[in-house]
Design a protein around this motif. Structure first.
Motif, mmCIF file in Angstrom:
data_model
loop_
_atom_site.group_PDB
_atom_site.id
_atom_site.type_symbol
_atom_site.label_atom_id
_atom_site.label_comp_id
_atom_site.label_asym_id
_atom_site.label_seq_id
_atom_site.Cartn_x
_atom_site.Cartn_y
_atom_site.Cartn_z
ATOM 1 N N GLU A 6 0.840 -1.207 0.000
ATOM 2 C CA GLU A 6 0.000 0.000 0.000
ATOM 3 C C GLU A 6 0.870 1.251 0.000
ATOM 4 O O GLU A 6 0.626 2.201 -0.763
ATOM 5 N N CYS A 9 2.439 1.741 -3.396
ATOM 6 C CA CYS A 9 1.485 2.261 -4.384
ATOM 7 C C CYS A 9 1.364 3.782 -4.275
ATOM 8 O O CYS A 9 1.421 4.500 -5.286
ATOM 9 N N HIS A 10 1.205 4.273 -3.056
ATOM 10 C CA HIS A 10 1.036 5.718 -2.884
ATOM 11 C C HIS A 10 2.334 6.474 -3.160
ATOM 12 O O HIS A 10 2.301 7.618 -3.645
ATOM 13 N N ASP A 25 -2.434 5.308 -12.020
ATOM 14 C CA ASP A 25 -2.790 4.231 -11.097
ATOM 15 C C ASP A 25 -1.599 3.310 -10.946
ATOM 16 O O ASP A 25 -0.689 3.274 -11.790
ATOM 17 N N HIS A 161 -1.958 -4.849 -3.893
ATOM 18 C CA HIS A 161 -2.574 -3.557 -3.583
ATOM 19 C C HIS A 161 -2.627 -2.722 -4.845
ATOM 20 O O HIS A 161 -1.700 -2.731 -5.665
ATOM 21 N N ALA A 163 -3.937 1.298 -6.256
ATOM 22 C CA ALA A 163 -4.323 2.654 -5.871
ATOM 23 C C ALA A 163 -4.298 3.536 -7.106
ATOM 24 O O ALA A 163 -3.609 3.238 -8.091
ATOM 25 N N THR A 165 -5.120 7.893 -8.611
ATOM 26 C CA THR A 165 -5.281 9.297 -8.249
ATOM 27 C C THR A 165 -6.744 9.730 -8.192
ATOM 28 O O THR A 165 -7.038 10.857 -7.806
ATOM 29 N N PHE A 168 -9.062 5.843 -5.295
ATOM 30 C CA PHE A 168 -9.180 4.421 -4.955
ATOM 31 C C PHE A 168 -7.900 3.907 -4.307
ATOM 32 O O PHE A 168 -6.788 4.247 -4.717
ATOM 33 N N SER A 169 -8.070 3.061 -3.298
ATOM 34 C CA SER A 169 -6.955 2.348 -2.686
ATOM 35 C C SER A 169 -7.513 1.097 -2.028
ATOM 36 O O SER A 169 -8.398 1.173 -1.165
ATOM 37 N N GLY A 170 -7.021 -0.051 -2.455
ATOM 38 C CA GLY A 170 -7.525 -1.295 -1.885
ATOM 39 C C GLY A 170 -6.591 -2.451 -2.165
ATOM 40 O O GLY A 170 -5.836 -2.437 -3.148
ATOM 41 N N GLY A 300 -10.785 -0.599 -9.502
ATOM 42 C CA GLY A 300 -11.404 -0.112 -8.276
ATOM 43 C C GLY A 300 -12.914 -0.160 -8.274
ATOM 44 O O GLY A 300 -13.551 0.381 -7.356
#
Length: 448
Positions: A6, A9-10, A25, A161, A163, A165, A168-170, A300
């Protein structure tokens, strides 16, 4: 300190923004796998793999580019973002590319209910080795088995994971545990080979290795002294082990990417009957402990249970965002992707309506014909549905299995074949694609 998927990803999204991306993404997959192979009761191969793979897609207007790496250093993330932005600026425009609308994103996905990961500890390599040895020994104990080509056991755990812009994040964790065996019967030019194996999410659900080895051995012995069948038109029973391939061809033809290209024999069949009216094809991504289950797709969007075919009638296509936009429709929440590729439509768990007859009943009722247990090669015309595949299995006479056969070819047209399928009731509940044995009358068989 190692960053989580996670966090990575960010970090990728932040790097993309810093590099000038208008939108982006990211996907990160961290995996651990152990594989053990046995030969002659001794360890032949023991492998452990650990990896972290990263994928970044950036968008500049209607242009996009994808880059991937397996290095999690900050300088690598920055270089990925800069390279992706530079590539996107030179890429051709695609009017259908773009992230999901934030209002359409999944909300409150219940990942825990899907039981995608076994909470039990990773098995010790010695436990995997013991399973492989037990499978090999059970196969060799079958009268007629001359050797075991391979026996193995494995375990895998992956953390995924995603994510973007758009907000969405999961992610989720998925495990798998497997045992397999390939047995050989006979000798010289008369050798025959067959296999059995099992793969489950939870280790406690896995079949006993002795059962897998014995089954592989018995299957190999049953194939001895195979001959070519007669040429002609006969009923053909697709064994449950390979019957899902027929429904797979239907699903491929209903894939939104193929429909958007115009390269599908189903392209003009929406709302028409494609299966007998007693049969439906249901997609259900919410079955616990099943490999095809997932709480959201790669864009997402929420996954959902839906009828692809209902009472024999084709109700819709399998769509991601891009294919849906091309067709003027909405995504069905079926986007899948890897770290080095963009989203594309894919199916999750599939159920074909089972019949009431057993496999033995269908063999009895078919009279004279072919029971197919394995297939090789394929020639399938995606535009017409013309179908031709090499096959082997067992010849049926008087409703009973008479002898094994090989080196034959079956042919027909998928549209006609699927309209005549008669399902048995022997689908395995733990498979992602629950499709029973399927009987089809009047297929062309080329043998002697």
């Amino acid at each position: 300190m190692t960053r989580s998927p996670e966090e990575l990803c960010h970090a990728l999204l932040a790097a993309a923004r810093s590099a000038g991306a208008e939108a982006a993404d990211a996907i990160v997959v961290r995996g651990d796998a152990v594989e053990i192979d046995i030969r002659g009761g001794k360890l032949e191969k023991a492998e452990r793999a650990e990896s972290t793979d990263l994928g970044l897609r950036v968008l500049m207007g209607q242009r996009s580019a994808i880059v991937s790496a397996s290095d999690i250093r900050d300088e690598t993330l920055a270089a990925m973002a800069e390279r992706a932005v530079a590539m996107a600026r030179e890429a051709p425009e695609d009017p259908y590319v773009g992230l999901a609308d934030p209002a359409d994103l999944v909300q409150g996905a219940d990942v825990a209910a899907l039981e995608l990961a076994d909470p039990a500890a990773e098995p010790d390599p010695q436990a995997l080795q013991a399973d492989a040895i037990a499978a090999e020994a059970a196969a060799l104990a079958v009268d007629g088995v001359t050797q075991v080509q391979s026996a193995g056991a494995g375990y895998g755990c992956s953390t995924v994971h995603l994510a973007a812009t758009n907000g969405f994040s999961g992610g989720y964790v998925r495990t798998s545990r497997s045992t397999s065996c390939v047995a050989i019967a006979g000798s010289g030019t008369g050798m025959e080979r067959d296999y059995d194996g099992d793969s489950r999410t939870f280790q406690t659900d896995l079949r006993a290795p002795e059962d897998i080895g014995q089954s592989a051995g018995e299957r190999a012995v049953a194939r001895l002294a195979a001959r070519k069948p007669a040429t002609g038109s006969y009923p053909v029973l697709f064994d449950e082990r390979i019957a899902a391939s027929l429904i797979g061809h239907l699903l491929a033809a209903a894939n939104g990417a193929a429909i958007a290209r115009g390269s599908s024999w189903l392209k003009d069949s929406l709302g028409q009957q494609v299966l007998p009216e007693t049969l439906s094809v249901i997609e259900d991504p919410f079955r616990p402990r099943i490999s095809g289950s997932r709480p959201f797709d790669a864009e997402g969007l929420p996954t959902r249970r839906r009828a692809i075919v209902e009472n024999g009638v084709l109700t819709g296509w399998t769509l991601d965002l891009a294919s849906a936009r091309k067709l003027g429709l909405r995504s069905t929440g079926n986007a899948a992707r890897g770290v080095s590729s963009g989203p594309s439509p894919a199916n999750w768990n599939i159920d074909l309506t089972p019949g009431t007859a057993s496999r033995a009943d269908l063999i009895r009722d078919m009279g004279t014909g072919l029971l197919i247990t394995s297939m090789i090669g394929s020639t399938i015309n995606p535009n017409t549905g013309d179908y031709s595949r090499g096959a082997s299995g067992f010849w049926v006479e008087g409703g009973e299995i008479a002898y094994p056969v090989n080196e034959c070819t079956i042919a027909g047209n998928l549209r006609d074949m699927l309209m005549r399928i008669i399902p048995a009731n022997d689908a395995r509940d733990y498979l992602s694609r629950r499709v029973p044995s399927l009987l089809i009358e009047g297929l062309t068989l080329a043998g002697n």
